[in-house]
Design a protein around this motif. Structure first.
Motif, PDB file in Angstrom:
ATOM      1  N   ARG A 154      18.442 -28.772  15.015  1.00  0.00           N
ATOM      2  CA  ARG A 154      18.691 -29.222  13.648  1.00  0.00           C
ATOM      3  C   ARG A 154      17.793 -30.424  13.351  1.00  0.00           C
ATOM      4  N   ARG A 169      14.424 -28.001   6.362  1.00  0.00           N
ATOM      5  CA  ARG A 169      15.263 -28.340   7.509  1.00  0.00           C
ATOM      6  C   ARG A 169      15.733 -27.066   8.219  1.00  0.00           C
ATOM      7  N   ALA A 179      18.615 -25.465  10.569  1.00  0.00           N
ATOM      8  CA  ALA A 179      20.014 -25.690  10.906  1.00  0.00           C
ATOM      9  C   ALA A 179      20.679 -24.355  11.150  1.00  0.00           C
ATOM     10  N   ASP A 180      21.356 -24.248  12.291  1.00  0.00           N
ATOM     11  CA  ASP A 180      22.126 -23.049  12.621  1.00  0.00           C
ATOM     12  C   ASP A 180      21.260 -21.790  12.595  1.00  0.00           C
TER      13      ASP A 180
END
Length: 317
Positions: free
Chosen positions: A47, A5, A7-8
């Motif tokens: 995301r 994944r 994310a950020d």
């Protein structure tokens, strides 16, 4: 179930309670390669579960490649086989606006699964997706036995454009490459390194203002510049050069199906997969690194460093 994944701005291997994706077939994923688009999505801070260059196996063990462009299946464009132009596509972009398939299992629509042809290992088959992107661009440009082709940019898309142009019969293909390992790969596929003169088809495979400007410099009278990489900001075009040559600039969006010339239809992804099966040197040359899913963060780091020798990095699931 493990999945990768974004994310950020970072990559993490996470545990999911249920498989990502939408569709009627639950695949056991085998390979997912990392595209420059995946790196772009990461920079933008999106995301989602990563991955749109995907290969896996059906419940019966049949190896398949996932067409990452779904379409709605109902609009006029989809009915004509041009699902790459479906208005729903921006909301279904795997790894960006929808969860991708860099996971141990993934739901995909049965209508968008292409069997892996004999001669192509499922571990290499995720390469068929970017090959189809380059194949579509070459077809838009009218590449054939009577065309000279130049490719600007020697990442995986550019090198697959070289291989595809030769497969489509182009007698002369030249390549502009930034790094020595890219030039070496292009020569293996039959390209002359260092473009000059004017060409019938010029593929912008880098997606920068500089590469598009260079592609226009290389196009000949009534030639076609086909931009296979997405330009994410407004670009400047040398209209005077294009005007005096009656040359065209064509954006190339993904891949689709088309009339096969024999009264039937074919998908460009299936044709690109056949090219890889017929020439094992292509995946052997372009897949430079492989990582287990547990090391996905390192795989993304390596994929982002083109100067270190990476062309295509595969995450094995």
């Amino acid at each position: 179930m493990k999945a990768v994944r974004a994310a950020d701005g970072a990559i993490a291997v996470v545990e999911l309670d249920s498989p990502p994706g939408t569709g009627d077939e639950l695949l056991t994923m085998k390979s997912a390669s990392i595209c420059s688009s995946d790196l772009m999505y990461l920079r933008y801070g999106l995301r989602a579960v990563a991955g749109h260059e995907l290969a896996g196996v059906r419940p019966d063990g049949t190896p398949v490649i996932v067409e990452a462009i779904y379409g709605c299946g109902e609009c006029d464009q989809c009915q004509a086989g041009r699902y790459n132009l479906c208005p729903t596509h921006p909301t279904r972009a795997l790894g960006a606006t929808a969860d991708g398939g860099m996971a141990e299992r993934f739901y995909a629509p049965a209508a968008r699964l292409v069997p892996v042809p004999d001669g192509l290992d499922v571990a290499d088959a995720s390469l068929a997706e970017p090959a189809a992107v380059s194949w579509h661009a070459l077809r838009l440009g009218g590449t054939g036995a009577d065309t000279s082709v130049a490719v600007v940019g020697a990442g995986a898309l550019g090198l697959l454009a070289v291989a595809g142009a030769r497969r489509l019969g182009a007698p002369e293909v030249t390549l502009e490459a930034r790094h020595p390992h890219q030039a070496e790969a292009g020569e293996r596929f039959g390209a002359k390194i260092g473009a000059s003169g004017h060409h019938d088809v010029v593929v912008d495979a880098a997606g920068t203002q500089e590469s598009l400007t260079r592609a226009i410099e290389l196009v000949g009278p009534r030639g076609r510049v086909v931009s296979v990489a997405p330009h994410m900001a407004p670009v400047q075009i040398d209209w005077r050069t294009l005007f005096h040559l009656e040359a065209a600039v064509i954006p190339s969006m993904g891949y689709c199906a088309h009339d096969d010339g024999a009264g039937g239809s074919s998908t460009e992804l299936a044709e690109a997969a056949a090219m890889l099966a017929e020439n094992p040197e292509i995946p052997q040359t372009l897949i430079t690194h492989r990582f287990p899913v547990e090391d996905a963060a390192e795989a993304f780091r390596v994929a982002a460093d083109r100067s270190a020798g990476a062309i295509r990095v595969v995450v094995e699931l």
